[in-house]
Design an enzyme around this catalytic site. Structure first.
Site, PDB file in Angstrom:
ATOM      1  N   ASN A 199       0.880  -1.171   0.000  1.00 54.57           N
ATOM      2  CA  ASN A 199       0.000   0.000   0.000  1.00 54.57           C
ATOM      3  C   ASN A 199       0.915   1.218   0.000  1.00 54.57           C
ATOM      4  OD1 ASN A 199      -1.804   2.063   0.413  1.00 54.57           O
ATOM      5  ND2 ASN A 199      -2.818   1.128   2.184  1.00 54.57           N
ATOM      6  N   ARG A 255      -2.635  -2.109  -3.537  1.00 54.64           N
ATOM      7  CA  ARG A 255      -3.840  -1.304  -3.353  1.00 54.64           C
ATOM      8  C   ARG A 255      -3.776  -0.106  -4.301  1.00 54.64           C
ATOM      9  NH1 ARG A 255      -5.370   3.294   0.955  1.00 54.64           N
ATOM     10  NH2 ARG A 255      -7.569   3.461   0.461  1.00 54.64           N
ATOM     11  N   HIS A 298     -12.765   2.941  -0.413  1.00 59.20           N
ATOM     12  CA  HIS A 298     -12.666   2.016   0.736  1.00 59.20           C
ATOM     13  C   HIS A 298     -13.395   0.706   0.453  1.00 59.20           C
ATOM     14  CE1 HIS A 298     -12.224   5.757   3.527  1.00 59.20           C
ATOM     15  NE2 HIS A 298     -11.037   5.336   3.146  1.00 59.20           N
ATOM     16  N   HIS A 321     -16.964   3.159   7.841  1.00 53.37           N
ATOM     17  CA  HIS A 321     -15.500   3.095   7.859  1.00 53.37           C
ATOM     18  C   HIS A 321     -15.004   4.461   8.311  1.00 53.37           C
ATOM     19  CE1 HIS A 321     -11.469   1.834   6.194  1.00 53.37           C
ATOM     20  NE2 HIS A 321     -11.314   3.147   6.277  1.00 53.37           N
ATOM     21  N   GLY A 335     -11.989   6.431   9.667  1.00 52.95           N
ATOM     22  CA  GLY A 335     -10.583   6.661   9.929  1.00 52.95           C
ATOM     23  C   GLY A 335     -10.283   8.108   9.626  1.00 52.95           C
ATOM     24  N   GLY A 341      -9.658   9.119   6.687  1.00 49.88           N
ATOM     25  CA  GLY A 341     -10.657   9.144   5.629  1.00 49.88           C
ATOM     26  C   GLY A 341     -11.854   8.359   6.121  1.00 49.88           C
ATOM     27  N   ARG A 377     -10.686  16.430   5.374  1.00 49.14           N
ATOM     28  CA  ARG A 377     -11.538  16.682   4.209  1.00 49.14           C
ATOM     29  C   ARG A 377     -12.926  17.135   4.647  1.00 49.14           C
ATOM     30  NH1 ARG A 377     -10.503  10.901   1.524  1.00 49.14           N
ATOM     31  NH2 ARG A 377      -8.424  10.711   2.423  1.00 49.14           N
ATOM     32  N   ASP A 426      -6.557  14.310  14.797  1.00 45.83           N
ATOM     33  CA  ASP A 426      -6.486  13.157  15.692  1.00 45.83           C
ATOM     34  C   ASP A 426      -7.674  13.258  16.654  1.00 45.83           C
ATOM     35  OD1 ASP A 426      -5.956  11.369  17.836  1.00 45.83           O
ATOM     36  OD2 ASP A 426      -3.804  11.471  17.447  1.00 45.83           O
ATOM     37  N   VAL A 449     -11.137   5.123  14.002  1.00 51.21           N
ATOM     38  CA  VAL A 449     -12.117   5.747  14.889  1.00 51.21           C
ATOM     39  C   VAL A 449     -13.261   4.783  15.176  1.00 51.21           C
ATOM     40  CG1 VAL A 449     -13.736   7.671  15.147  1.00 51.21           C
ATOM     41  CG2 VAL A 449     -11.500   8.056  14.071  1.00 51.21           C
ATOM     42  N   GLY A 450     -13.760   4.137  14.149  1.00 49.40           N
ATOM     43  CA  GLY A 450     -14.891   3.226  14.324  1.00 49.40           C
ATOM     44  C   GLY A 450     -14.607   2.096  15.286  1.00 49.40           C
ATOM     45  N   ASN A 510     -12.192   2.096  17.740  1.00 46.50           N
ATOM     46  CA  ASN A 510     -11.599   2.475  19.029  1.00 46.50           C
ATOM     47  C   ASN A 510     -12.305   3.593  19.776  1.00 46.50           C
ATOM     48  OD1 ASN A 510      -9.143   0.729  18.877  1.00 46.50           O
ATOM     49  ND2 ASN A 510      -8.768   1.944  17.036  1.00 46.50           N
ATOM     50  N   GLU A 517      -8.134  -4.941   5.161  1.00 44.52           N
ATOM     51  CA  GLU A 517      -8.056  -4.717   3.724  1.00 44.52           C
ATOM     52  C   GLU A 517      -6.957  -5.561   3.088  1.00 44.52           C
ATOM     53  OE1 GLU A 517      -9.017  -0.337   2.679  1.00 44.52           O
ATOM     54  OE2 GLU A 517      -8.244  -0.283   4.739  1.00 44.52           O
TER      55      GLU A 517
END
Length: 395
Positions: free
Chosen positions: A9, A90, A179, A207, A209, A211, A240, A281, A330-331, A333, A383
């Site tokens: 990646n 990837r 993703h 998802h 993160g 992103g 973003r 973060d 994030v999802g 943790n 992934e």
């Protein structure tokens, strides 16, 4: 072990890699070369329970991959002994051209390069990694696995923008989604965890993160997703904007005199949570919010509000919901984000058990209470194993 796949990646300033046994999903090695092109690069190589960490100046992706191959020879496992069947790469943007993995040749490389304007932060870096890997590992097949492939056959109503039809067709403007390897893996893993047939499930995958993207999946097939022509659309992300009135761009061009490159940097690198709070973060954002920082509190409110909108909209698109799955950094943790997303969605059957929600672990787990109408899950994404499986399936 019949063979392995080296999964690469390649990012703009990093090279992540794993040596994977696609049969049992085990990792023989995991590593990262970070801050490529900077004065001091970090190199980490984990193999056989041992971590090798070094700091050096790594000037290019070619030098990074040479370093990685050297580490395999030095600390193992040696690639020459690992029976590498393929190198899986990837690639973020595959456009309408790629509905699945592709064996990389010069024509595939040219197409990836042509599609780079649709993923300017990603495809050029992916391309650089492929070119270097083909040069240094010429004796094994190289396979491109595209983030967009899972969403290639979105229903036309979901993929089509209400834009002048001829302009859209001429310039390839549609919803591509990203993703895809993560959404594919998580939706299949959720069904297996629940012991249910994938074909019977209506799922939303979040998802989350740096992103972030959401998908609506019916019977294992995506019917909508939040990212669009590029990875900029949709949820609030680390840097973003996600969804924004397109006239904002016109307004800034006219009133602030911003050019294309400046606007691109604003929307992709200086917005999202960083633009709202000064940090991308989420741990730092939570810390500031707990200390009373109003910008951080508002940033979290905006982040969660957008997520709730997508969960509600996708439940309507699916005609109901069986599974809501959280994944990525994030999802997986951030218990507070999960709790806040679920709060008030009882009307949709979505509830989170407070005790289950704060438990941590590396495996799939249910965080909804017993008997809840919707199974709310935390599913660690993978992934790399998806890329390995896709590469092997093609070969």
């Amino acid at each position: 072990m019949s063979g392995t796949v080296l999964v690469l990646n390649s990012g703009s300033s990093s090279l992540k890699y794993q040596l994977v046994d696609p049969e049992d999903g085990s990792r023989l090695a995991v590593g990262l070369v970070d801050r490529i092109g900077e004065a001091s690069s970090t190199i980490e190589h984990d193999a056989d329970g041992t971590t090798t960490e070094r700091h050096a100046t790594v000037r290019s992706h070619q030098e990074a991959l040479r370093t990685v191959i050297g580490l395999f020879d030095e600390v193992g496992p040696r690639l020459a002994d690992a029976h590498v069947l393929a190198v899986g790469h990837r690639v973020v943007m595959g456009g309408q051209e790629f509905a699945g993995p592709a064996l990389i040749d010069d024509d595939v490389l040219a197409t990836i390069e042509r599609l780079a304007p649709l993923a300017p932060l990603h495809n050029p870096a992916n391309l650089a990694g492929i070119e270097v890997a083909r040069e240094l590992l010429p004796d094994v097949p190289h396979v491109a696995v595209f983030d967009t492939a899972f969403f290639h056959d979105l229903p036309a109503a979901a993929a089509t923008y209400a834009l002048d039809r001829e302009v859209a067709q001429q310039h390839g403007i549609r919803r591509y989604g990203f993703h895809g390897t993560s959404h594919q893996y998580v939706s299949r893993t959720a069904a297996a965890f629940l012991g249910r047939d994938l074909a019977d499930l209506r799922q939303i995958v979040l998802h989350l993160g740096n992103g972030a993207s959401a998908s609506a999946i019916a019977g294992g097939r995506p019917v909508d997703t939040s990212m669009g022509l590029t990875p900029l659309e949709g949820l609030v992300m680390g840097t973003r904007t996600g969804d924004i009135d397109p006239a904002v761009v016109l307004h800034l061009a006219r009133s602030a005199g911003m050019g294309i490159d400046e606007l691109d940097a604003l929307l992709n690198r200086r917005s999202g949570m960083r633009g709202l709070t000064g940090h991308n973060d989420m741990r730092e954002v939570h810390r500031l919010a707990a200390e009373g920082d109003e910008a951080a509190r508002l940033g979290l409110d905006v982040y969660v509000h957008r997520l709730k909108k997508y969960v509600g909209a996708y439940t309507a698109v699916l005609g109901g919901l069986d599974v809501l799955a959280f994944t990525a950094g994030v999802g997986e943790n951030d218990a507070e984000v999960r709790a806040r997303v679920a709060a008030g969605l009882d009307v949709l059957g979505i509830r989170v058990d407070p005790e289950r929600n704060v438990e941590r672990g590396d495996d799939v787990r249910r965080i909804s209470p017993e008997g809840a109408a919707v199974d709310v899950l935390v599913v660690p994404t993978d992934e790399e194993i998806t890329i390995a499986h896709e590469a092997i399936s093609l070969l």
